[in-house]
Design a protein around this motif. Structure first.
Motif, mmCIF file in Angstrom:
data_model
loop_
_atom_site.group_PDB
_atom_site.id
_atom_site.type_symbol
_atom_site.label_atom_id
_atom_site.label_comp_id
_atom_site.label_asym_id
_atom_site.label_seq_id
_atom_site.Cartn_x
_atom_site.Cartn_y
_atom_site.Cartn_z
ATOM 1 N N GLY A 190 0.780 -1.234 0.000
ATOM 2 C CA GLY A 190 0.000 0.000 0.000
ATOM 3 C C GLY A 190 0.811 1.282 0.000
ATOM 4 O O GLY A 190 0.243 2.368 0.042
ATOM 5 N N LEU A 191 2.149 1.179 -0.040
ATOM 6 C CA LEU A 191 2.977 2.384 -0.112
ATOM 7 C C LEU A 191 3.248 2.721 -1.572
ATOM 8 O O LEU A 191 3.086 1.873 -2.450
ATOM 9 C CB LEU A 191 4.311 2.153 0.608
ATOM 10 N N THR A 192 3.685 3.951 -1.820
ATOM 11 C CA THR A 192 4.099 4.282 -3.182
ATOM 12 C C THR A 192 5.581 3.946 -3.335
ATOM 13 O O THR A 192 6.229 3.524 -2.379
ATOM 14 C CB THR A 192 3.812 5.767 -3.493
ATOM 15 N N THR A 193 6.133 4.097 -4.526
ATOM 16 C CA THR A 193 7.551 3.780 -4.712
ATOM 17 C C THR A 193 8.414 4.822 -3.996
ATOM 18 O O THR A 193 7.937 5.922 -3.695
ATOM 19 C CB THR A 193 7.916 3.791 -6.204
ATOM 20 N N ALA A 194 9.672 4.489 -3.752
ATOM 21 C CA ALA A 194 10.567 5.429 -3.064
ATOM 22 C C ALA A 194 10.772 6.684 -3.898
ATOM 23 O O ALA A 194 10.795 7.800 -3.365
ATOM 24 C CB ALA A 194 11.902 4.759 -2.767
#
Lengths: 248, 151
Positions: A190-194
């Protein structure tokens, strides 16, 4: 001890069956538990939107990627190019000092059209790198991310040559092909890319083409969108807004 | 029987071939993982291996969960859409051990200039200055508050 041929054969069969069952049992119990499955691969189809008009060439994405993924020094999973285009637009001057990990030196010539182009793996749906892998170590995952199986890669480098975008490199320590994973370990929780997390202007945004509420649909509808090397029919999923014709 | 005797050389070749095929199948069965090909031409466990990589950037919502005062200040200004970790760097280690891992303050001398130093390749609408002329070496945060950069 006397042993008849019949007894020998029976013993051998018994032994075979026993070891077979033992091996099968070991395989069952010794299996590592899979990642927790609240994430369903079939519900996603990942890509990225890049807005050339917002990129300021700060190199935040390059630094973030390098830290998040332990990219070895001098190698890049993402990098930023600066195009300087004169009227001879077929021969633009392109530079990317150290992949822009420290940003760019100033250029102030107003007579040259210049802009930044962030680059990364295009996560092609019909990827040339996947087609050439002889062992099935690189693949398009069911959610549309091109990945490398680190335990299966032989390090033959075919895929590195096959990628028309130059997005792969040979890892100097692991001796396998390495590339952008679209932060698969992040997007599956559920996180976006770095790189998208660190981008200060929102020039790059992760998108899920299977999510009907994703801003990507509006982005594709309302902008003049292009992918890199469309003539190669790779099915690239990194969409560029306002990409200049000189970009290769 | 006569046929078998006369075609003996063919039978021997066929036997060798059959033995080869059986050997191939045995080796293939031993080295190819059982569920290879479940989702495509690859080993499904690879997905788990790749997903097991640790996260370094905790993510905006995690930062804001504790630091809501800075978040509010930032949301009121021009840096509203700049994520905390864009300047402060990856902080998942800090989230995991708040007591012992303290984030270092960013170095303003390089941090601000990376985005705001004048460059013809930057979009015209983006605020840029030639820092040497603009401040003459005075640190940016002498006048501008980084979270809400208005003077």
């Amino acid at each position: 001890m006397e042993i008849t041929r019949r007894q020998l054969l029976t013993r051998c069969t018994q032994l075979l069956v026993l070891t077979g069952t033992a091996a099968a049992a070991l395989e069952k119990t010794g299996q590592a538990p899979g990642p927790d499955d609240t994430y369903h691969m079939a519900d996603h189809w990942w890509g990225m939107m890049i807005d050339i008009e917002k990129c300021i060439g700060c190199g935040n994405c390059v630094r973030a990627c390098s830290k998040e993924n332990n990219v070895p020094e001098g190698y890049f999973r993402t990098w930023v190019e600066r195009y300087q285009v004169t009227e001879d637009w077929e021969h633009p001057k392109v530079d990317s000092p150290d992949g822009a990990i420290h940003g760019f030196p100033a250029n102030t010539d107003p007579n040259v059209k210049s802009f930044f182009v962030p680059k990364l793996c295009n996560h092609c749906a019909d990827s040339p790198c996947v087609q050439v892998c002889p062992v099935g170590a690189t693949f398009v995952s069911p959610d549309g991310v091109v990945l490398v199986d680190p335990d299966y890669c032989l390090g033959c480098r075919y895929c590195i040559q096959a990628c028309p975008y130059g997005c792969r490199y040979f890892h100097p320590e692991k001796h396998i092909a390495d590339k952008c994973t679209l932060c698969y370990h992040r997007i599956t929780q559920g996180l976006t890319t770095a790189c998208c997390e660190a981008c200060p202007t929102g020039a790059r945004r992760l998108c899920d083409l299977k999510d009907p509420n994703d801003p990507v649909h509006e982005f594709l509808r309302n902008n003049m969108v292009h992918v890199l090397k469309p003539q190669m029919a790779t099915g690239a999923k990194v969409y560029y807004n306002n990409l200049d014709g000189s970009v290769r | 029987m006569r046929l078998l005797r006369e075609a003996g050389h063919l039978v021997r070749v066929a036997l060798v071939l059959a033995a080869g095929v059986v050997l191939f199948l045995i080796i293939r069965n031993a080295v190819v993982p059982k569920d290879f090909g479940r989702y495509g031409h690859f080993r499904p466990e690879a997905l788990g291996v790749i997903r097991a990589h640790p996260v370094a950037f905790a993510g905006q919502s995690t930062c804001v969960a504790c630091h809501d005062d800075q978040a509010k200040e930032r949301a009121a200004g021009k840096h509203a859409h700049v994520a905390c970790e864009a300047c402060h760097g990856p902080q998942a280690a800090h989230v995991a051990d708040i007591a012992n891992v303290k984030p270092a303050l960013p170095d303003v001398a390089t941090l601000c200039a990376r985005c705001h130093e004048k460059n013809a390749a930057k979009p015209k609408s983006f605020p840029q200055v030639v820092t040497a002329e603009h401040s003459g070496g005075v640190a940016c945060n002498t006048c501008h508050k980084p979270h809400n950069p208005q003077i």
